[in-house]
Write an enzyme that holds these catalytic residues in place. Structure first.
Site, PDB file in Angstrom:
ATOM      1  N   SER A 130       0.821  -1.202   0.000  1.00 57.71           N
ATOM      2  CA  SER A 130       0.000   0.000   0.000  1.00 57.71           C
ATOM      3  C   SER A 130       0.853   1.249   0.000  1.00 57.71           C
ATOM      4  CB  SER A 130      -0.906   0.014   1.223  1.00 57.71           C
ATOM      5  OG  SER A 130      -1.659   1.203   1.218  1.00 57.71           O
ATOM      6  N   LYS A 184      -5.228  -6.450   2.906  1.00 61.77           N
ATOM      7  CA  LYS A 184      -5.091  -5.282   2.023  1.00 61.77           C
ATOM      8  C   LYS A 184      -6.468  -4.840   1.512  1.00 61.77           C
ATOM      9  CE  LYS A 184      -3.011  -2.227  -0.702  1.00 61.77           C
ATOM     10  NZ  LYS A 184      -3.833  -1.863  -1.815  1.00 61.77           N
ATOM     11  N   HIS A 187      -8.055  -2.974   4.254  1.00 56.58           N
ATOM     12  CA  HIS A 187      -7.399  -1.660   4.288  1.00 56.58           C
ATOM     13  C   HIS A 187      -8.069  -0.730   3.274  1.00 56.58           C
ATOM     14  CE1 HIS A 187      -4.675   1.178   2.308  1.00 56.58           C
ATOM     15  NE2 HIS A 187      -4.098   1.351   3.486  1.00 56.58           N
ATOM     16  N   ASN A 188      -8.274  -1.231   2.067  1.00 61.94           N
ATOM     17  CA  ASN A 188      -8.871  -0.397   1.027  1.00 61.94           C
ATOM     18  C   ASN A 188     -10.319  -0.036   1.362  1.00 61.94           C
ATOM     19  OD1 ASN A 188      -6.430  -0.910  -0.194  1.00 61.94           O
ATOM     20  ND2 ASN A 188      -7.291  -1.205  -2.217  1.00 61.94           N
TER      21      ASN A 188
HETATM   22  P1  NBP Z   1      -0.756  -1.864 -13.856  1.00 64.14           P
HETATM   23  O1  NBP Z   1      -1.785  -2.433 -12.960  1.00 64.14           O
HETATM   24  O2  NBP Z   1      -1.139  -0.749 -14.773  1.00 64.14           O
HETATM   25  O3  NBP Z   1      -0.133  -3.062 -14.738  1.00 64.14           O
HETATM   26  C1  NBP Z   1       0.816  -2.796 -15.750  1.00 64.14           C
HETATM   27  C2  NBP Z   1       1.867  -3.877 -15.788  1.00 64.14           C
HETATM   28  O4  NBP Z   1       1.263  -5.162 -16.004  1.00 64.14           O
HETATM   29  C3  NBP Z   1       2.835  -3.659 -16.943  1.00 64.14           C
HETATM   30  O5  NBP Z   1       4.118  -4.034 -16.542  1.00 64.14           O
HETATM   31  C4  NBP Z   1       2.279  -4.586 -18.002  1.00 64.14           C
HETATM   32  O6  NBP Z   1       3.241  -4.970 -18.959  1.00 64.14           O
HETATM   33  C5  NBP Z   1       1.892  -5.753 -17.141  1.00 64.14           C
HETATM   34  N1  NBP Z   1       0.997  -6.714 -17.793  1.00 64.14           N
HETATM   35  C6  NBP Z   1      -0.281  -6.600 -18.213  1.00 64.14           C
HETATM   36 BR1  NBP Z   1      -1.260  -5.067 -18.130  1.00 64.14          BR
HETATM   37  N2  NBP Z   1      -0.772  -7.710 -18.734  1.00 64.14           N
HETATM   38  C7  NBP Z   1       0.231  -8.602 -18.695  1.00 64.14           C
HETATM   39  C8  NBP Z   1       0.343  -9.937 -19.107  1.00 64.14           C
HETATM   40  N3  NBP Z   1      -0.695 -10.591 -19.627  1.00 64.14           N
HETATM   41  N4  NBP Z   1       1.531 -10.559 -18.929  1.00 64.14           N
HETATM   42  C9  NBP Z   1       2.571  -9.900 -18.378  1.00 64.14           C
HETATM   43  N5  NBP Z   1       2.516  -8.618 -17.949  1.00 64.14           N
HETATM   44  C10 NBP Z   1       1.366  -7.977 -18.111  1.00 64.14           C
HETATM   45  O7  NBP Z   1       0.534  -1.414 -13.013  1.00 64.14           O
HETATM   46  P2  NBP Z   1       0.631  -0.615 -11.620  1.00 64.14           P
HETATM   47  O8  NBP Z   1      -0.306   0.564 -11.589  1.00 64.14           O
HETATM   48  O9  NBP Z   1       2.082  -0.402 -11.407  1.00 64.14           O
HETATM   49  O10 NBP Z   1       0.084  -1.661 -10.558  1.00 64.14           O
HETATM   50  C11 NBP Z   1       0.658  -2.932 -10.360  1.00 64.14           C
HETATM   51  C12 NBP Z   1      -0.156  -3.679  -9.330  1.00 64.14           C
HETATM   52  O11 NBP Z   1      -0.079  -2.967  -8.085  1.00 64.14           O
HETATM   53  C13 NBP Z   1      -1.636  -3.779  -9.658  1.00 64.14           C
HETATM   54  O12 NBP Z   1      -2.158  -4.982  -9.170  1.00 64.14           O
HETATM   55  C14 NBP Z   1      -2.251  -2.632  -8.895  1.00 64.14           C
HETATM   56  O13 NBP Z   1      -3.616  -2.842  -8.583  1.00 64.14           O
HETATM   57  C15 NBP Z   1      -1.395  -2.631  -7.639  1.00 64.14           C
HETATM   58  N6  NBP Z   1      -1.318  -1.336  -6.957  1.00 64.14           N
HETATM   59  C16 NBP Z   1      -1.233  -0.189  -7.645  1.00 64.14           C
HETATM   60  C17 NBP Z   1      -1.152   1.021  -6.962  1.00 64.14           C
HETATM   61  C18 NBP Z   1      -1.028   2.323  -7.714  1.00 64.14           C
HETATM   62  O14 NBP Z   1      -1.050   3.365  -7.050  1.00 64.14           O
HETATM   63  N7  NBP Z   1      -0.868   2.308  -9.039  1.00 64.14           N
HETATM   64  C19 NBP Z   1      -1.161   1.034  -5.575  1.00 64.14           C
HETATM   65  C20 NBP Z   1      -1.203  -0.164  -4.887  1.00 64.14           C
HETATM   66  C21 NBP Z   1      -1.298  -1.353  -5.587  1.00 64.14           C
HETATM   67  P3  NBP Z   1       3.383  -4.125 -20.332  1.00 64.14           P
HETATM   68  O15 NBP Z   1       4.340  -3.017 -20.009  1.00 64.14           O
HETATM   69  O16 NBP Z   1       3.957  -5.093 -21.284  1.00 64.14           O
HETATM   70  O17 NBP Z   1       2.023  -3.643 -20.714  1.00 64.14           O
END
Ligand code: NBP
Length: 475
Positions: A130, A184, A187-188
């Site tokens: 988080s 988690k 938490h959300n």
């Molecule tokens: P995203 O949730 O936007 O995911 C993007 C990533 O997933 C990229 O690296 C993409 O690769 C990869 N990906 C996808 Br889409 N489909 C794929 C597949 N079939 N095979 C392999 N890779 C794949 O990224 P994020 O916002 O950094 O979040 C990551 C995780 O953390 C998520 O579960 C999110 O819910 C969680 N989270 C996010 C936050 C936040 O603030 N953003 C906070 C807390 C938790 P590519 O580059 O090739 O498209």
């Protein structure tokens, strides 16, 4: 080409993955990275020269670059992407290797993946991370589940990268299986509740005639007291922000349609499945849903009558103090409900969740970080089997102290037509819980009337069932 093996590998270099990798590397670990779109990984490593980072374009090369037992962390989009990456990884891994899913996965998906990987001799850890982008880079709150053996191996890394509060890392082994992702999710859910309660306080202050800069000052003041929290802090800053195009407060030009990614709804479903009341979080999720029906609300605003939603002529200073107390009391109810749900699930799944430790690791790194969380830790330490947080001495006294103001605020909001669904849901829960007798006696009569469901009596032992021959109803 580096010959040394990396300590850990991370797949998925979007915003969370990149920041987490930089955090891990900065604590002295060598990290291999891989991304479905390989150039992303190569560009990322090129942008950070001199770091112990290694981009591996193929999954086989990535796995081969890791020291054994391998630790592979996934930060890919929750859902099908996690399964797709696991499918590709499995043939490349060896027994005892650890796959860590750090995304926002649904805990039941984590349990399914855990069972699958365990059957293959691998180890799986679903972990909540988080704090968004900044948390990932500077220190998140980390909520790892999975087998205890993995905690021993991941602990040094996780403790090094987690947020630190009073010299303690904001990470603890939550429990087996899906426990980490479950916590988690809660938490959300609590985050949804906190945010909605703050929005209702804002609506009330606005109805009392406060301008955005005045409200910014009020929230800033509150942030110096018992309500101190990240969300109150950012609210003060958001209210103080001016829109560069119009010169107006930015909050006045932002459309009132809330988005959501679904973790709040998961929490509601889980509560419903376990017959547990989380009415404040429920109200918060529903408030977002209703806000999204903007066109319908605009239409209804000219058709459905009621007061104008203003609190003109109110003693502003007194009202601000009352809203503060109403917000604090409602927040306590929301946490009490979230904790109660965790307690129910902990018993049901045999997770042995340590609620005090969970509150402790939420003090830093995460969105709901707040001063008052240490009070929950203290309450749980004093009475581990606490039936409801509201009954712990600190919270009981707080609620008793705040309830007159809380009641006054909700009453004034109702009279003025200002919607306060989360404030009212919290107060209704408080009043229901302190009611030794609820009108469920009449409900039982109704059930027995139409369905012969039987009822218990106040003057007979519990469990003894009675039925009345009710008069016939014609028509
Ligand atoms: P995203 O949730 O936007 O995911 C993007 C990533 O997933 C990229 O690296 C993409 O690769 C990869 N990906 C996808 Br889409 N489909 C794929 C597949 N079939 N095979 C392999 N890779 C794949 O990224 P994020 O916002 O950094 O979040 C990551 C995780 O953390 C998520 O579960 C999110 O819910 C969680 N989270 C996010 C936050 C936040 O603030 N953003 C906070 C807390 C938790 P590519 O580059 O090739 O498209």
């Amino acid at each position: 080409m580096p010959t040394q093996h990396s300590d850990i590998g991370l797949i998925g270099l979007a915003v969370m993955g990149q920041n987490l990798v930089l955090n891990i590397e900065s604590r002295g670990y060598a990290v291999s990275v891989h991304n479905r779109t390989a150039e992303v990984a190569e560009r990322f490593v090129a942008q950070h020269p001199g770091r112990r980072l290694r981009a591996e374009p193929t999954l086989a090369g990535f796995v081969a670059s890791l020291s054994r037992p391998r630790k592979v962390m996934l930060m890919v989009q929750a859902g099908a992407a996690v399964d797709a990456v696991i499918d590709s990884l499995v043939p490349l891994l060896e027994p005892a290797d650890i796959v860590i899913d750090g995304g926002n996965s649904l805990y039941t998906d984590t349990e399914r993946r855990d069972a699958r990987l365990t059957a293959l001799g691998l180890r799986f850890v679903g972990t909540g991370v988080s704090g968004g982008e900044e948390g990932a880079r500077k220190g998140p709150s980390i909520m790892p589940g999975g087998p205890a053996s993995t905690w021993q191996e991941l602990r040094p890394i996780f403790e090094a990268i987690a947020a630190q509060v009073d010299g303690e890392p904001c990470v603890v082994h939550i429990g087996p299986g899906g426990a980490g992702h479950y916590v988690k999710m809660i938490h959300n859910g609590i985050e949804y509740g906190d945010m909605q309660l703050i929005c209702e306080a804002y609506a009330l202050l606005q109805a009392a005639g406060c301008t955005a800069p005045e409200m910014a000052a009020i929230f800033e003041r509150w942030n110096d007291g018992e309500l101190q929290s990240y969300l109150i802090q950012i609210t003060a800053k958001a209210l103080a922000q001016t829109d560069p195009d119009t010169g107006r407060p930015i909050v006045d030009v932002i459309l009132d349609k809330a988005g959501q990614k679904g973790t709040g709804q998961w929490t509601l479903l889980n509560a419903a499945e376990n017959a547990t009341v989380i009415s404040t979080i429920n109200a918060a999720v529903e408030a977002r849903v209703l806000s999204a029906h903007k066109a319908l609300r605009v239409h209804a605003s000219t058709r459905l009558h009621g007061p104008a939603g203003t609190l003109a002529g109110i003693d502003r200073e007194r009202f601000v103090a009352q809203v503060h107390d109403a917000l604090y009391a409602s927040k306590v109810v929301s946490y009490a409900q979230g904790l109660a749900l965790m307690q129910v699930m902990s018993r049901q799944r045999g997770w042995a969740l340590d609620l005090g430790a969970i509150a402790r690791i939420w003090r830093g790194g995460c969105i709901i970080r707040a001063r008052f969380l240490h009070r929950i830790t203290e309450a749980c330490a004093a009475e581990p089997e606490l039936p409801n947080l509201m009954l712990a001495p600190f919270f009981r006294e707080l609620l008793n102290r705040c309830q007159p103001a809380w009641r006054a605020v909700v009453a004034q909001a109702v009279t003025a037509g200002v919607p306060v669904p989360a404030f009212s849901a919290s107060l209704a829960y408080y009043d229901s819980l302190r009611s030794a007798r609820l009108p469920a006696n009449l409900l039982q009569a109704q059930r027995d009337f139409f369905g012969a469901h039987t009822y218990e009596r106040v003057d007979r032992p519990e469990g003894e069932r009675f039925h009345t021959e009710w008069p016939e109803v014609i028509g």
